[in-house]
Design an enzyme around this catalytic site. Structure first.
Site, PDB file in Angstrom:
ATOM      1  N   ASP A 138       6.441  -3.976  12.508  1.00  0.00           N
ATOM      2  CA  ASP A 138       7.719  -4.537  11.194  1.00  0.00           C
ATOM      3  C   ASP A 138       8.859  -4.071  11.369  1.00  0.00           C
ATOM      4  O   ASP A 138       9.963  -4.661  10.928  1.00  0.00           O
ATOM      5  CB  ASP A 138       7.167  -3.572   9.501  1.00  0.00           C
ATOM      6  N   ALA A 192       1.097  -1.135   0.261  1.00  0.00           N
ATOM      7  CA  ALA A 192      -0.285   0.176  -0.295  1.00  0.00           C
ATOM      8  C   ALA A 192       1.350   1.208  -0.069  1.00  0.00           C
ATOM      9  O   ALA A 192       1.775   1.490   0.610  1.00  0.00           O
ATOM     10  CB  ALA A 192      -0.758   0.056   1.576  1.00  0.00           C
ATOM     11  N   SER A 194       3.998   7.957  17.590  1.00  0.00           N
ATOM     12  CA  SER A 194       3.537   6.702  16.182  1.00  0.00           C
ATOM     13  C   SER A 194       3.725   5.520  16.471  1.00  0.00           C
ATOM     14  O   SER A 194       5.043   4.939  16.654  1.00  0.00           O
ATOM     15  CB  SER A 194       3.166   7.088  14.571  1.00  0.00           C
TER      16      SER A 194
END
Length: 320
Positions: free
Chosen positions: A264, A20, A258
């Site tokens: 990941d 994405a 954040s």
């Protein structure tokens, strides 16, 4: 701090079947039926496997990224990856690569994340991704299968990719959820990285405490479905479970900006250090350090190498 090793690192392959284009920005307040004026925006190439490859690159390593792309957004995505020096193999698809949107609400500090579905892949397209993964696995090493499955991709896609990796002696690392993860575990994978919620869904139980989650992870290892479970706990760090035992690690205090990309980054730190020949304890520390470093950055920005190595050193010192 990363050390120089005499032996070359083992190969790392990442597979992202539903990447994405991540768009992030901020606004004072998210309200219905209003035009919300936004602050500066940024665009990043996102998706589980791709983010792992990007973090590995930032930490001085190298991987081969296999990813499906199509349409104008796919073109922009590829340009961003090439600018970062990511080595990869593109699987062309007929549909247009999806976009995700992250909005930070400045008045409250809340974050809103809109995850789009993605284009439907044909049998020929997802099979081409499997074939490319098997080709890239021929040298062994680690194969990271991460992220959601695009529409049209079968639930056992990661199971098939795991079998392909095993045929060449590569270790499969799976970061997925639901049926995709369940099917992969039937093949016996090297490592998984579930959250508490994902682990509960996997075992069909509500795991309300860390002890419940650890027990569930230990049962998966005992049954031989996975060698190592790296259970992520958000701001509370992570728990590593394998046949040698269970280890919990909390990150040093940080200021969270954040959490996007933290998981990941964690996975990239673990896999890179393992590929470099480090033991699992060192790799686990690197993962926790990378996840915490990613949480220190805003929006969809990933971790920075100097932050990771500093936190890695702090964790190493604290363990002695």
């Amino acid at each position: 701090m990363a050390e120089t090793r005499s032996a070359p690192p083992m190969p790392i392959v990442t597979l992202t079947i539903n990447p994405a284009l991540d768009v992030s920005t901020s606004t004072e307040r998210v309200r219905p039926e209003h035009k919300m004026r936004c602050g500066p925006s940024r665009v990043d190439p996102g998706g589980g496997g791709i983010n792992v490859s990007r973090v590995i690159r930032r930490l001085g390593g190298q991987s081969t990224a296999i990813y499906a792309l199509g349409g104008p957004t796919g073109q922009a995505y590829r340009q961003l990856l090439e600018a970062e020096g990511i080595i990869g193999r593109v699987i062309p698809i007929g549909g247009s690569t999806r976009e995700n949107v992250t909005i930070d609400e400045t008045s409250t500090g809340d974050q809103f994340r809109f995850v789009l579905q993605g284009p439907e892949l044909s049998d020929r397209e997802w099979q081409a991704a499997l074939d490319a993964t098997e080709d890239a696995s021929r040298l062994g090493g680690y194969v990271v299968l991460s992220g959601s499955l695009a529409p049209g991709v079968p639930d056992d896609f990661y199971a098939r990719a795991t079998r392909a990796a095993h045929r060449h002696g590569a270790r499969a690392v799976v970061d997925a959820s639901g049926e995709a993860l369940e099917a992969a575990l039937d093949e016996g994978v090297f490592l998984i990285k579930p959250s508490g919620r994902e682990l509960g869904e996997l075992v069909g139980a509500t795991l309300t405490t860390i002890e419940d989650r650890v027990a569930a992870a230990e049962e998966l290892v005992r049954r031989g479905r996975v060698e190592t479970v790296a259970l992520t706990l958000g701001g509370d760090g992570a728990v590593l479970v394998n046949r040698e035992g269970t280890t919990r690690l909390r990150p040093p205090p940080i200021e969270v900006a954040s959490t996007v990309g933290a998981g990941d980054s964690f996975l990239a730190g673990v896999v890179l250090r393992l590929a470099e020949g480090r033991d699992i304890a060192e790799a686990f520390r690197a993962g926790v350090a990378a996840g915490a470093a990613a949480a220190m950055t805003a929006a969809t920005e990933l971790c920075h190498r100097d932050d990771v190595e500093r936190l890695e050193s702090e964790l190493a010192e604290a363990s002695h």
